[in-house]
Design a protein around this motif. Structure first.
Motif, PDB file in Angstrom:
ATOM      1  N   UNK A 481       0.838  -1.459  -0.444  1.00 15.86           N
ATOM      2  CA  UNK A 481      -0.256  -0.348   0.479  1.00 15.86           C
ATOM      3  C   UNK A 481       0.990   1.604   0.470  1.00 15.86           C
ATOM      4  N   UNK A 482       0.502   1.919  -0.983  1.00 18.64           N
ATOM      5  CA  UNK A 482       1.554   3.433  -1.123  1.00 18.64           C
ATOM      6  C   UNK A 482       2.771   3.218  -1.446  1.00 18.64           C
ATOM      7  N   UNK A 483       2.939   2.337  -2.000  1.00 18.66           N
ATOM      8  CA  UNK A 483       4.232   2.121  -2.699  1.00 18.66           C
ATOM      9  C   UNK A 483       4.180   2.162  -3.962  1.00 18.66           C
ATOM     10  N   UNK A 484       5.593   2.731  -4.774  1.00 28.18           N
ATOM     11  CA  UNK A 484       5.173   3.326  -6.667  1.00 28.18           C
ATOM     12  C   UNK A 484       6.074   1.882  -6.597  1.00 28.18           C
ATOM     13  N   UNK A 485       5.468   1.489  -7.894  1.00 27.51           N
ATOM     14  CA  UNK A 485       5.664   0.043  -8.570  1.00 27.51           C
ATOM     15  C   UNK A 485       7.570   0.159  -8.914  1.00 27.51           C
ATOM     16  N   UNK A 486       8.501  -0.624  -8.677  1.00 27.63           N
ATOM     17  CA  UNK A 486       9.595  -0.483  -9.287  1.00 27.63           C
ATOM     18  C   UNK A 486      10.062  -1.743 -10.728  1.00 27.63           C
ATOM     19  N   UNK A 487      10.689  -0.776 -11.380  1.00 35.44           N
ATOM     20  CA  UNK A 487      11.077  -0.907 -12.898  1.00 35.44           C
ATOM     21  C   UNK A 487      11.253  -2.512 -12.985  1.00 35.44           C
ATOM     22  N   UNK A 489      13.692  -3.737 -14.720  1.00 34.70           N
ATOM     23  CA  UNK A 489      15.455  -3.063 -14.362  1.00 34.70           C
ATOM     24  C   UNK A 489      15.563  -3.809 -12.866  1.00 34.70           C
ATOM     25  N   UNK A 490      15.005  -2.672 -12.215  1.00 33.25           N
ATOM     26  CA  UNK A 490      15.141  -2.710 -10.634  1.00 33.25           C
ATOM     27  C   UNK A 490      14.993  -3.734 -10.047  1.00 33.25           C
ATOM     28  N   UNK A 491      13.753  -4.631 -10.717  1.00 31.77           N
ATOM     29  CA  UNK A 491      13.468  -5.712 -10.381  1.00 31.77           C
ATOM     30  C   UNK A 491      14.902  -6.688 -10.598  1.00 31.77           C
ATOM     31  N   UNK A 492      15.031  -7.073 -11.769  1.00 29.94           N
ATOM     32  CA  UNK A 492      16.025  -7.971 -11.667  1.00 29.94           C
ATOM     33  C   UNK A 492      17.229  -7.092 -11.464  1.00 29.94           C
ATOM     34  N   UNK A 493      18.100  -6.240 -11.318  1.00 35.21           N
ATOM     35  CA  UNK A 493      19.039  -6.302 -10.376  1.00 35.21           C
ATOM     36  C   UNK A 493      18.579  -7.058  -9.035  1.00 35.21           C
ATOM     37  N   UNK A 494      18.013  -6.267  -8.137  1.00 29.82           N
ATOM     38  CA  UNK A 494      17.002  -6.947  -7.021  1.00 29.82           C
ATOM     39  C   UNK A 494      17.902  -8.345  -6.495  1.00 29.82           C
ATOM     40  N   UNK A 495      17.210  -9.310  -8.214  1.00 32.27           N
ATOM     41  CA  UNK A 495      17.223 -10.606  -7.868  1.00 32.27           C
ATOM     42  C   UNK A 495      18.546 -11.299  -8.183  1.00 32.27           C
ATOM     43  N   UNK A 496      19.485 -10.466  -9.442  1.00 28.26           N
ATOM     44  CA  UNK A 496      20.311 -10.924  -9.400  1.00 28.26           C
ATOM     45  C   UNK A 496      21.913 -10.617  -7.894  1.00 28.26           C
ATOM     46  N   UNK A 497      21.460  -9.529  -7.308  1.00 29.98           N
ATOM     47  CA  UNK A 497      22.263  -9.392  -6.298  1.00 29.98           C
ATOM     48  C   UNK A 497      22.262 -10.537  -4.595  1.00 29.98           C
ATOM     49  N   UNK A 498      21.718 -11.333  -5.241  1.00 28.48           N
ATOM     50  CA  UNK A 498      21.016 -12.225  -4.123  1.00 28.48           C
ATOM     51  C   UNK A 498      21.339 -13.767  -4.691  1.00 28.48           C
ATOM     52  N   UNK A 499      20.392 -13.969  -5.612  1.00 26.64           N
ATOM     53  CA  UNK A 499      21.082 -15.083  -6.746  1.00 26.64           C
ATOM     54  C   UNK A 499      21.630 -15.329  -7.832  1.00 26.64           C
ATOM     55  N   UNK A 504      16.278 -14.406 -12.503  1.00 24.56           N
ATOM     56  CA  UNK A 504      15.390 -13.188 -12.625  1.00 24.56           C
ATOM     57  C   UNK A 504      14.036 -13.372 -13.398  1.00 24.56           C
ATOM     58  N   UNK A 505      13.126 -12.322 -13.495  1.00 25.03           N
ATOM     59  CA  UNK A 505      12.001 -11.898 -13.858  1.00 25.03           C
ATOM     60  C   UNK A 505      11.927 -12.045 -15.505  1.00 25.03           C
ATOM     61  N   UNK A 506      11.762 -12.282 -16.172  1.00 23.74           N
ATOM     62  CA  UNK A 506      12.029 -11.329 -18.035  1.00 23.74           C
ATOM     63  C   UNK A 506      11.289 -10.319 -18.081  1.00 23.74           C
ATOM     64  N   UNK A 507       9.832 -10.799 -16.773  1.00 21.11           N
ATOM     65  CA  UNK A 507       8.368 -10.068 -17.402  1.00 21.11           C
ATOM     66  C   UNK A 507       7.775  -9.822 -16.183  1.00 21.11           C
ATOM     67  N   UNK A 508       6.909  -8.571 -16.579  1.00 19.04           N
ATOM     68  CA  UNK A 508       6.069  -8.455 -15.068  1.00 19.04           C
ATOM     69  C   UNK A 508       5.022  -7.623 -15.486  1.00 19.04           C
ATOM     70  N   UNK A 509       4.034  -8.201 -14.139  1.00 18.60           N
ATOM     71  CA  UNK A 509       2.917  -8.068 -14.578  1.00 18.60           C
ATOM     72  C   UNK A 509       2.076  -7.037 -13.144  1.00 18.60           C
ATOM     73  N   UNK A 510       2.221  -6.164 -12.734  1.00 17.30           N
ATOM     74  CA  UNK A 510       1.376  -5.977 -11.523  1.00 17.30           C
ATOM     75  C   UNK A 510      -0.880  -6.082 -11.191  1.00 17.30           C
ATOM     76  N   UNK A 511      -1.396  -6.353 -10.713  1.00 16.11           N
ATOM     77  CA  UNK A 511      -2.421  -6.662  -9.877  1.00 16.11           C
ATOM     78  C   UNK A 511      -2.679  -6.443  -8.930  1.00 16.11           C
TER      79      UNK A 511
END
Length: 537
Positions: A481-487, A489-499, A504-511
Motif C-alpha cells: 500500500x502506498x508504494x511505487x512500482x519498481x521497474x 530493470x530494478x527487479x532484475x538487478x535486485x534478484x541478481x544481487x542475491x541469486x 530473475x523475471x523476464x517480464x512483470x505484471x502488476x495486479x
C-alpha cells in the motif's frame, strides 16, 4: 489370518487387511502398538480423559466453552439424537460449517457412532461446496443455518446444526445409554478431507480411526510434548487436515483446544492468544505475519506461549527472525499433507534450523528421486516420496494412480534437497519448476527474493513459452500500500544481487490481487491460465 470388522454402509463385513486396502505399514503399526481390533479414536479420547478434572475446558470457541465433563456426556447423549435423525454407523455425513465447540461435538459424536465424517471448507464458493458434497458420497449434510438448501441435490438430506441442537434439547437424558459402543476397528473409515486444490480439482482423502493415533505417537509424542495443562490454538479450521490433526492431538492429551474465529485478523488473533492463555500455537506463516503486524501493541503480552508451529507454506527467514525478536520464541517449521494426515517432517523445539523444513520424523520413510528416477545425492534437488502407517493408498472414488501411489509410497510432488545433516529444504512444487537455458529455476526462490523488497506485498512467478519454444519467467506482483512500482530493470538487478544470474523475471505484471484457493494458498493453475491467456510472446 487375523480378520477385522469394517463398517461399510450400515452393514458389517468381515475383511482381511488386504481387502480393506490398507498398507503393510498400517497393519504393522497396529500390531506393534498392540491396538485392539475393536478401536474407535473418540472412545480413546474418552478413555484417556477419565481422570481429567470435569470442569476443565476441553473445547473453546466464540460461541462458548465445553468442559471435559460435558464433552464426555455429550458424546453419549448425542447418539440418541443421531438415532432420531436416522444417521447410522457407516453413513457418510458431510459437514459444511465454521468451527465451533458445538460443531466439534457433532463431529466427535458422528465418529464415535462409526460414521465417516467428510469435512468441507465453508469458505469454498457454492459451486465448490456442491461439487465436494457430491464427491463425498454423503447421504446427509450438516450445515450452519445460513446455507441454502436449494443448492444441494434433492437426494442428499440437509440438516442444520440448530436442528441437531433442538433435538438435543428435547432429549430424555434418563434414557441415554452410556454403555454405547460402536463396532469400529483401527481400519474403519473415520473421516475425509479434501486436498487444497492449489494444483487443480480438490481430491478426497479418506482416513481410518488408527491414522489419528499415528499422528499422536509418531509426531506429537516425539516432537511436541503436549501436556494436560496446555491450551492449544490452531488458526486452521477443521476442514483442513492441519486443523483436524491438531484438535485431535490436543484432545488425546486431555489438553484444552481453542477454535479459530470466523474472521481471522490481527485483532481477533491477538484476542484469542492473550485471553485464551494459549500455550501452543499452530498456524500457517501468513498468520504469524498477521500477529506481527500488531507486535508494537502486543509487546510481551503473549507470554503464555511456549511453542509455535508452522506448516502449510514455506516459512520465510524474515518471519522466523522477526517473530523471534518480538516474542523470544522460535517458530518450528514442519510439513504434512492431507494424504498422510500426520506431520512427517519437522524441526524440533529448541533446535530449529532457519530455512529448513526439518528432519524426517522417526516412524516415517522418505526418499528424494531426481528427474531420472534415481535417489538424489546430498544437496541434490528431487521429488519427495513418503511412506508411513497413515498414508492413503488412493484418492476416494479413484483407482490408485501409479504416478502418485506405489507400494505404500506417496509422491508429494514437492521438490526438496537434503543436506549432510539430514535437514530437508523446500525447493518448490515439481510441476512449478521452470527450466531456463537448460538450468532449473524454483519459482519459490524468486518469489521469496521479490517479497523481501519493501514495495512488494505479494508475488508469484510463472513460466511462459515463447514462439520459438524457449521458456521465460513472468512475475505477477501486488504492490504494498502506498508504494511505487519498481521497474523491471530494478527487479532484475535486485534478484541478481542475491541469486544466480539466470534467476530473475523476464517480464512483470502488476495486479490488485493474486488468485487463491479456498485454503488461502496461491492458485497457481488459475494464475498460469490467466497469464497465458493475457500474454503474447
Amino acid at each position: 489370518m487375523e480378520v477385522l470388522s469394517s463398517n461399510t454402509g450400515s452393514v458389517n463385513h468381515t475383511l482381511t487387511p488386504n481387502e480393506i486396502n490398507i498398507s503393510g505399514e498400517a497393519d504393522f503399526f497396529r500390531l506393534q502398538r498392540g491396538i485392539s481390533t475393536n478401536f474407535n479414536i473418540v472412545d480413546e479420547i474418552l478413555h484417556r480423559s477419565q481422570s481429567v478434572r470435569k470442569d476443565k475446558c476441553a473445547l473453546s470457541s466464540s460461541s462458548g466453552d465445553i468442559n471435559w465433563g460435558q464433552l464426555q456426556k455429550y458424546i453419549y447423549q448425542y447418539q440418541s439424537v443421531l438415532a432420531k435423525l436416522d444417521i447410522q454407523p457407516g453413513d457418510r455425513v458431510a459437514i459444511v460449517a465454521f468451527d465451533s465447540s458445538e460443531m466439534a461435538v457433532v463431529v466427535l459424536s458422528l465418529m464415535f457412532r462409526g460414521c465417516v465424517v467428510v469435512m468441507i471448507n465453508p469458505m469454498v464458493d457454492t459451486a465448490g461446496i456442491v461439487m465436494q458434497v457430491s464427491a463425498s458420497k454423503a447421504t446427509t449434510i450438516i450445515t450452519d443455518d445460513e446455507y441454502e438448501t436449494s443448492a444441494f441435490d434433492g437426494e442428499i438430506r440437509r440438516i442444520s446444526l440448530s436442528t441437531v441442537s433442538s433435538l438435543y434439547d428435547t432429549l430424555d437424558l434418563s434414557a441415554v445409554d452410556y454403555r454405547f459402543k460402536c463396532n469400529t476397528t483401527p481400519f474403519t473409515p473415520c473421516f475425509g478431507v479434501f486436498t487444497s486444490g492449489s494444483t487443480g480439482t480438490p481430491k478426497l482423502a479418506i482416513h481410518y480411526h488408527q491414522d489419528i493415533l499415528v499422528a499422536l505417537t509418531r509426531y506429537a509424542d516425539q516432537v511436541l510434548d503436549i501436556r494436560r495443562n496446555d491450551v492449544v490454538f490452531c488458526a486452521s479450521r477443521l476442514s483442513f487436515a492441519f486443523g483436524l490433526q491438531n484438535m485431535f492431538l490436543a484432545l488425546l492429551n486431555s489438553a484444552s483446544y481453542i477454535f479459530p474465529p470466523r474472521e481471522i485478523d490481527t485483532h481477533s488473533l491477538r484476542s484469542v492468544i492473550e485471553k485464551g492463555g494459549t500455550s501452543i500455537m499452530f498456524a500457517v506463516p501468513r498468520v504469524y505475519d498477521m500477529v506481527l503486524s500488531g507486535a508494537n501493541d502486543t509487546g510481551q503480552r503473549l507470554s503464555t506461549l511456549r511453542l509455535c508451529i508452522s506448516a502449510g507454506e514455506p516459512l520465510s527467514e524474515s518471519t522466523f527472525k522477526t517473530w523471534k525478536a518480538a516474542f523470544g520464541l522460535d517458530i518450528v517449521d514442519s510439513l504434512g499433507s492431507t494424504e498422510v494426515f500426520s506431520t512427517y517432517i519437522s524441526n524440533f523445539p529448541g533446535s530449529s534450523k532457519i530455512g529448513a523444513t526439518g528432519k524426517l520424523i522417526p516412524g516415517f520413510q522418505a526418499k528424494l528421486l531426481n528427474s531420472e528416477g534415481n535417489p538424489c545425492r546430498v544437496d541434490e534437488a528431487g521429488v519427495l516420496w513418503i511412506r508411513g502407517a497413515s498414508v492413503i493408498t488412493h484418492y476416494d472414488g479413484k483407482a490408485p494412480d501409479p504416478e502418485l501411489f506405489q507400494d505404500g509410497w506417496f509422491c508429494t510432488n514437492d521438490v526438496f534437497r537434503q543436506d549432510i545433516d539430514n535437514n530437508y529444504y523446500f525447493v518448490g512444487r515439481n510441476n512449478d519448476m521452470i527450466k531456463i537455458n537448460g538450468l532449473w529455476v524454483s519459482p519459490l526462490e524468486i518469489e521469496q527474493t521479490l517479497l523481501s523488497m519493501s514495495e512488494i506485498a505479494q508475488a508469484a512467478v510463472v513460466s511462459l513459452t515463447r514462439a520459438d519454444g524457449s521458456r521465460s519467467i513472468k512475475a505477477c506482483i501486488v504492490l504494498s500500500e502506498g508504494k511505487k512500482a519498481p521497474t523491471l530493470s530494478e527487479i532484475k538487478d535486485y534478484c541478481k544481487a542475491s541469486l544466480a544470474p539466470w534467476k530473475h523475471p523476464h517480464f512483470v505484471e502488476y495486479a490488485k490481487d493474486l488468485p487463491k484457493t479456498a485454503t488461502g494458498k496461491l492458485a497457481r493453475h488459475t494464475l498460469r491460465r490467466e497469464v497465458v491467456s493475457n500474454s503474447a510472446l
